[in-house]
Structures are given as structure tokens and as C-alpha cells.
Scaffold this active site. Structure first.
Site, short mmCIF file in Angstrom:
data_model
loop_
_atom_site.label_atom_id
_atom_site.label_comp_id
_atom_site.label_asym_id
_atom_site.label_seq_id
_atom_site.Cartn_x
_atom_site.Cartn_y
_atom_site.Cartn_z
N TYR A 55 -11.02 11.60 4.42
CA TYR A 55 -11.91 10.47 4.67
C TYR A 55 -12.45 9.93 3.34
O TYR A 55 -12.47 10.63 2.33
CB TYR A 55 -13.06 10.92 5.57
CG TYR A 55 -13.79 9.78 6.23
CD1 TYR A 55 -13.14 8.93 7.13
CD2 TYR A 55 -15.13 9.53 5.95
CE1 TYR A 55 -13.81 7.88 7.73
CE2 TYR A 55 -15.81 8.48 6.56
CZ TYR A 55 -15.14 7.66 7.44
OH TYR A 55 -15.81 6.62 8.03
N ASN A 152 -5.69 0.19 22.77
CA ASN A 152 -6.17 1.24 23.67
C ASN A 152 -7.14 2.20 23.00
O ASN A 152 -7.70 3.08 23.64
CB ASN A 152 -4.97 2.03 24.19
CG ASN A 152 -5.38 3.10 25.17
OD1 ASN A 152 -6.14 2.81 26.09
ND2 ASN A 152 -4.91 4.33 24.97
N VAL A 155 -12.07 1.55 19.34
CA VAL A 155 -12.40 0.24 18.79
C VAL A 155 -11.71 -0.86 19.59
O VAL A 155 -12.32 -1.88 19.94
CB VAL A 155 -11.99 0.14 17.30
CG1 VAL A 155 -12.10 -1.30 16.80
CG2 VAL A 155 -12.85 1.06 16.45
N ARG A 175 1.09 0.87 22.35
CA ARG A 175 2.35 1.59 22.16
C ARG A 175 3.04 1.92 23.47
O ARG A 175 4.25 2.05 23.51
CB ARG A 175 2.09 2.89 21.38
CG ARG A 175 1.99 2.65 19.88
CD ARG A 175 1.98 3.97 19.14
NE ARG A 175 0.84 4.78 19.58
CZ ARG A 175 0.52 5.95 19.05
NH1 ARG A 175 1.24 6.45 18.08
NH2 ARG A 175 -0.53 6.62 19.48
N GLY A 240 -8.44 0.71 10.27
CA GLY A 240 -7.90 2.05 10.47
C GLY A 240 -6.44 2.07 10.11
O GLY A 240 -5.82 1.03 9.88
N PHE A 264 -12.47 -3.46 6.76
CA PHE A 264 -13.79 -3.22 7.32
C PHE A 264 -14.07 -1.73 7.30
O PHE A 264 -13.26 -0.92 7.77
CB PHE A 264 -13.90 -3.72 8.77
CG PHE A 264 -15.26 -3.45 9.35
CD1 PHE A 264 -16.32 -4.30 9.08
CD2 PHE A 264 -15.49 -2.31 10.11
CE1 PHE A 264 -17.59 -4.03 9.57
CE2 PHE A 264 -16.76 -2.03 10.61
CZ PHE A 264 -17.81 -2.89 10.34
N TRP A 265 -15.23 -1.37 6.78
CA TRP A 265 -15.67 0.03 6.79
C TRP A 265 -17.12 0.02 7.25
O TRP A 265 -17.98 -0.57 6.61
CB TRP A 265 -15.54 0.65 5.41
CG TRP A 265 -15.71 2.14 5.39
CD1 TRP A 265 -15.52 3.00 6.43
CD2 TRP A 265 -16.09 2.95 4.27
NE1 TRP A 265 -15.74 4.30 6.04
CE2 TRP A 265 -16.10 4.30 4.72
CE3 TRP A 265 -16.42 2.68 2.95
CZ2 TRP A 265 -16.42 5.36 3.87
CZ3 TRP A 265 -16.73 3.74 2.12
CH2 TRP A 265 -16.73 5.07 2.57
N LEU A 266 -17.35 0.68 8.39
CA LEU A 266 -18.68 0.63 8.99
C LEU A 266 -19.77 1.10 8.04
O LEU A 266 -20.86 0.55 7.99
CB LEU A 266 -18.70 1.47 10.28
CG LEU A 266 -20.03 1.41 11.04
CD1 LEU A 266 -20.29 0.02 11.59
CD2 LEU A 266 -20.07 2.45 12.15
#
Lengths: 329, 329
Positions: A55, A152, A155, A175, A240, A264-266
Site C-alpha cells: 500500500y 461489481n 466502489v 468480468r 485501483g 484518486f486516492w481517498l
């Protein structure tokens, strides 16, 4: 007093070895702090990446991990004015895989009475991620199309539901074909599988127009497929990388079509967004969770003592929803 | 009257066959038009791509090609007020590889008296590209670092010289070590070759800070190398793809480091930038060309009748400067 928590002692793949349930001392809530009895906490992809050590930001070890959850205030320290015992809250500082924790009053999201604690435990990460991506990157009008992959995912499902509230339309890529009906029932306007070439099929799927925003949680060829569905000068926002493949962008999409590739990174959003604005957004999302218009299917709930089983299940390829931990079980 | 022009009859690689010098009728200048006697026109990479058929926008064939040049007004049509015979101008509508052309008064860049026509013939594409990229994508302060590849290209040299005027500092990447001294003499602050790993060496090259803007004319691994030299949340702007490799962007650079990947296309800038602002910028750049602070080395000048030789030379890998066509020769 003593609480129980899941503590990470090293990064790696053998989580039975490195993640242990341990008793830890919890001091009384300090100045401006509340004591929270945890009622539910989800296992998120980010947690898996923290454990693996991949991470973007890693805690000093050993550390109680888990970055979301919901609980009930059971005591308040000096100076606390807005919260009272019995209030439902979602702590935002991490370390949620435990039976109890102390958090500063400013580090919790207040939740409305009557909200489902399990659904509320998933409010701090995916819903604001979806809302911010739909709001901050393009000036969208009602009726505009948004295209996303990983539709799915946690997010992805929030994107579908929040887009519906904002009167945006969604073209969703998944998928597995068996997810199509479920996402249509959730409010998706179109759902297709990864095999559909959006450069060719995109416009016919979106009533002849092109998407004004793409949201990418996968990377690689899937991200490029989304980009091909975009209108000129539109952004593709990456949040992601489930496919673990880099973005590979033909130069013509950037130079001649004017697409922009952003991230985007929270964690960054939480730091940069003014507190008043964040509180307004979280109150809106909490109300959507309470009235049931923003909901995430729960695959299975594990007691804290079964954290390793919860993890094995969370790593499985196909699930019907989120894995939750119930510290009170 | 009759003028001579280089006309393209088909796209392809065999330009001796598809590009021909032909006499064409030229009517008197119409309402609001001026007649221009061309004095110089460069061969740009975009011209090579138009001929190959790979450019983002292609003319209807047959077409007089060439998208830059400088000449002298020799006649004016009705309604022309700001231009007079004898004025030096750079037409902006394309079709410049010819002896004479007519252009609307609004489709020429006025040039100051005393400017070198050969240098002025290269003002319409590379200088505004460099200026716009330095100006429009990041709020740069004097002393900030900009990193670029293709630093020896026409755009790259303009970036070095305009950055100097704007008091920005440049870290420049080139393919050949023998260019280092020449670019330092031009005003570059640092020049390194492609083999230098900017993730490791970048900060030591830029006095411990990180670049606030990256300009990419190559693509592929070279673009990624620039990205690794950027500060968090900085943009990488792609304007060319000399390496003909797609951008390949690790997801972490987009999500956690917040880099953005954007494109610049002059044709779009010309349409979107308000005319008054464009004129202000072109006047500034023309003044830099006139005083010699913005200059591009000329490798060789060919007469229009030697257009095929000019092309073969323009396609060669290493040259000491631009190839120009002199229609008056």
C-alpha cells in the site's frame, strides 16, 4: 480496561503468522475523545495491500489494522460536546479491527439513528471515493454517461447508486456475465462484460453519445477499453489496480483526443477537502445508507476471533459481497 | 497568375511518387485577404506524419502541404487594414510549401521589421507549443524545475529558451552525449542522456527538489523516466511520440503520487485560446525571435524544387538542426 484487537507484526503473505488477535490495554478516553464499542468492520482491498506491504502508506508495526468500521459511543472524555453515549459513529483513523477503541471527536463520522451498523461500517471509504470521483473531475450534467470497470466492486456499486441519485447514467463493465442482472437491479443503465470492445460498441450502448468520465479500478487493457469509450477531452480516473497491470496509453488518445489520465486516492482527498465540505458529503451519504438507496451486499460476517478465515475468504476471486468482521460476536 | 507548390496526392512512404511540385493557379487576393510571397518554410515532424497518413487530422487530397512558413505581403485585397505590402508575416492556415499564397488577414501572425525570415518561418508551431506547455498546466514559480526529453528537438530547444525567459530551470534529457554542451550553451540548466535513471539521480540533479512539470515528446520508457523525476501531484504533458511507444504508467504513480498524464495539441490550443491572448503570446515570441533569444539551428536549406531531397534529409536520425525550404531560391 482490556480490549481485543487484530495486530499486524510484519508484512507478508503468511497472515496466519503475522496477524494475531491480542489483548491490549485501552486507557480511558482522553480530552475530546470518545470510547467506541465496535459493531462491524469490513475487510477492504486496501487492508490486503497493507498486510502485503504494497500500500502507498504503511503503519509503523506492530499496528492494529482495519481502516473502516462502525460502532456505538459508550463513554466520552472531557470536552466532548456533540457526541453522547448511544450515538452511532464511524471512526476514520484506522485500527478498527478491535472490540473497542478511543477516537478524537473530530475523527468520527456521526451517523443517523436507525442506520444499519453493518452497512454503516462501509461508509468511510467506498462511498466518498465514488462520490468524489463523480463530482470532482468533470462538470457532469444530468443524463451524462459515466463508464466504469470493476462495476461489481464496493466502489463500483457505490458509483452506480450515487450516479443514479445525481441523475447520471452508467455504462458498467464486469468480468462475469452472471453479474449483469444484479447490477441492473441496483440501478445500472448498461452492463457489459470485459470482452466487449468499447471503441466499437461504446456509442451504441450509450445512445450515440460518448462517456464524459471513466472510472478505472483495474488497469491494463480494461482501462484502455474504458478510455476508448470516452468523449474527446474527458478524464479517466484511476482509483485501483485490481488487474495489477500498468496503464498503457496510446499517444494519440492523449495528444489528439485530449484525454487526461488522473488518479484518486481517498487519503489525499481527506486531507485536501475542507472539513465542512467533507461533513456535508458524508451526511448525504449516511442518509443514503440509512434510507437503503446506498447499500453493499454482505457475503459473510466473521467474528474477530476468525480473522484468518475472514482473510482467506476476502482473497477469494468471486464473492457475492463484502466480508465483514463482527467484534461483538 | 501561377505559383508553384508541393502537392500531396496520396498518403504513404514513397514520397517521390506522392509529393509533386506543380504549377497552380492563384486568384487575386479576395476580400480581407493578403497575397504572400513565401521566403522560408520548415519541414516539421508533423509534416512527415501527414505524408505518412498517421497525423491526427489529415487534409483532403490533393493538398498543398507544409504547416509553417514566413513571407512578405506583396498585395492586399479589399478590406485589409492592418497589413501593408512589405510587411513580414507567418501564415497559419497551412499549405506553405509554395512560392505564393493568399491568406485571410486574421490567419497570419504579424512579424516585427528586422526579423530573420528563416527563423521567423519556425514561429507558428514549436514556440507556442513550448510556451503553452510551460504556462497552462502548472502554476510555476521562478526557480522551479521543468524536466523534458527530446530536449534537442525544435520544441525542446524552445522550451529551454522560453523557460529561461520565464526564470524556470530545466533538466533536459537527450539521446546523444555530444548534445550536452550545445544545450548548456543555449541556456539549459542540466543536460543528461537517456541512460540516467531519474528516479535515483533526479533530486541530486535538481538541487534536492523535484520537477513541477514534465514535457514528453518521446513516450515509452523515456516518458516514465521523466514521471519518476516529478514531485507529487505534478503533470506530465505529452506533445509528441518520437519513440512510437505508448505511455506505460505504473498505477502507483497515478493513485498514490497523484501524477496526472495530459496531452498538448497545438491545433486544439489555437481553437480554444482566445484570440487576444494568442496574439499577445505570439507578439512576445516574435520579439524573442527578433532579438535572437529564441533561435533554432538550421541544418540545411533546400530550394522548393529539391523537396524530395529535403524530405530524405528530414527523415535522417541525427541532424544539427531544422531542414528549411526556400521557395524563392
Amino acid at each position: 480496561m482490556t480490549m481485543k484487537a487484530a495486530r499486524l507484526h510484519a508484512h507478508g503473505a503468511d497472515f496466519a503468522e503475522i496477524l494475531r488477535i491480542e489483548p491490549l490495554d485501552l486507557p480511558p478516553p482522553g480530552m475530546n475523545e470518545v470510547r467506541i464499542e465496535m459493531l462491524a468492520a469490513p475487510v477492504n482491498p486496501a487492508d490486503l495491500n497493507v498486510i502485503a506491504g504494497t500500500y502507498g502508506r504503511l503503519p509503523a508495526l506492530p499496528a492494529v489494522i482495519g481502516n473502516e468500521g462502525a460502532g456505538r459511543v459508550i463513554a466520552t472524555g472531557a470536552g466532548v460536546t456533540a457526541l453522547h453515549p448511544g450515538d452511532l459513529v464511524a471512526p476514520t483513523t484506522g485500527g478498527t479491527w478491535c472490540t473497542q477503541l478511543n477516537a478524537a471527536e473530530t475523527d468520527v463520522i456521526p451517523l443517523p439513528a436507525g442506520i444499519d451498523p453493518q452497512q454503516a461500517s462501509m461508509i468511510a471509504v467506498n462511498p466518498p471515493t465514488a462520490y468524489a470521483m463523480l463530482h470532482d473531475y468533470a462538470a457532469l450534467e444530468p443524463g451524462d454517461w459515466v463508464v466504469q470497470n470493476a462495476a461489481n466492486s464496493g466502489v463500483g456499486r457505490c458509483v452506480i447508486q450515487i450516479a443514479k441519485r445525481l441523475r447520471l447514467r452508467t455504462l458498467n463493465v464486469v468480468r462475469r456475465a452472471e453479474l449483469v442482472d444484479e447490477l441492473l437491479a441496483l440501478g445500472a443503465d448498461r452492463v457489459v462484460t470485459e470482452e466487449v470492445d468499447l471503441r466499437k460498441e461504446g456509442p451504441s450502448l450509450t445512445d450515440g453519445s460518448r462517456a464524459k468520465l471513466a472510472l478505472n479500478g483495474v488497469g491494463g487493457a480494461s482501462a484502455l477499453n474504458l478510455a476508448n469509450a470516452l468523449a474527446d477531452n474527458a478524464p479517466l480516473v484511476t482509483y485501483g489496480a485490481m488487474g495489477r497491470q500498468p496503464l498503457k496509453i496510446p499517444n494519440g488518445l492523449i495528444i489528439f483526443r485530449g484525454l487526461s489520465f488522473l488518479g484518486f486516492w481517498l487519503r489525499k482527498w481527506l486531507v485536501e477537502k475542507p472539513a465542512v465540505e467533507r461533513q456535508r458529503i458524508m451526511a448525504l451519504l449516511a442518509e443514503m445508507v440509512r434510507d437503503g438507496s446506498l447499500r453493499v451486499p454482505v457475503h459473510r460476517v466473521f467474528p474477530l476471533s476468525d480473522i484468518h478465515a475472514a482473510f482467506r475468504e476476502a482473497q477469494a476471486e468471486s464473492r457475492g459481497g463484502k466480508i465483514l468482521i463482527d467484534p461483538a460476536a
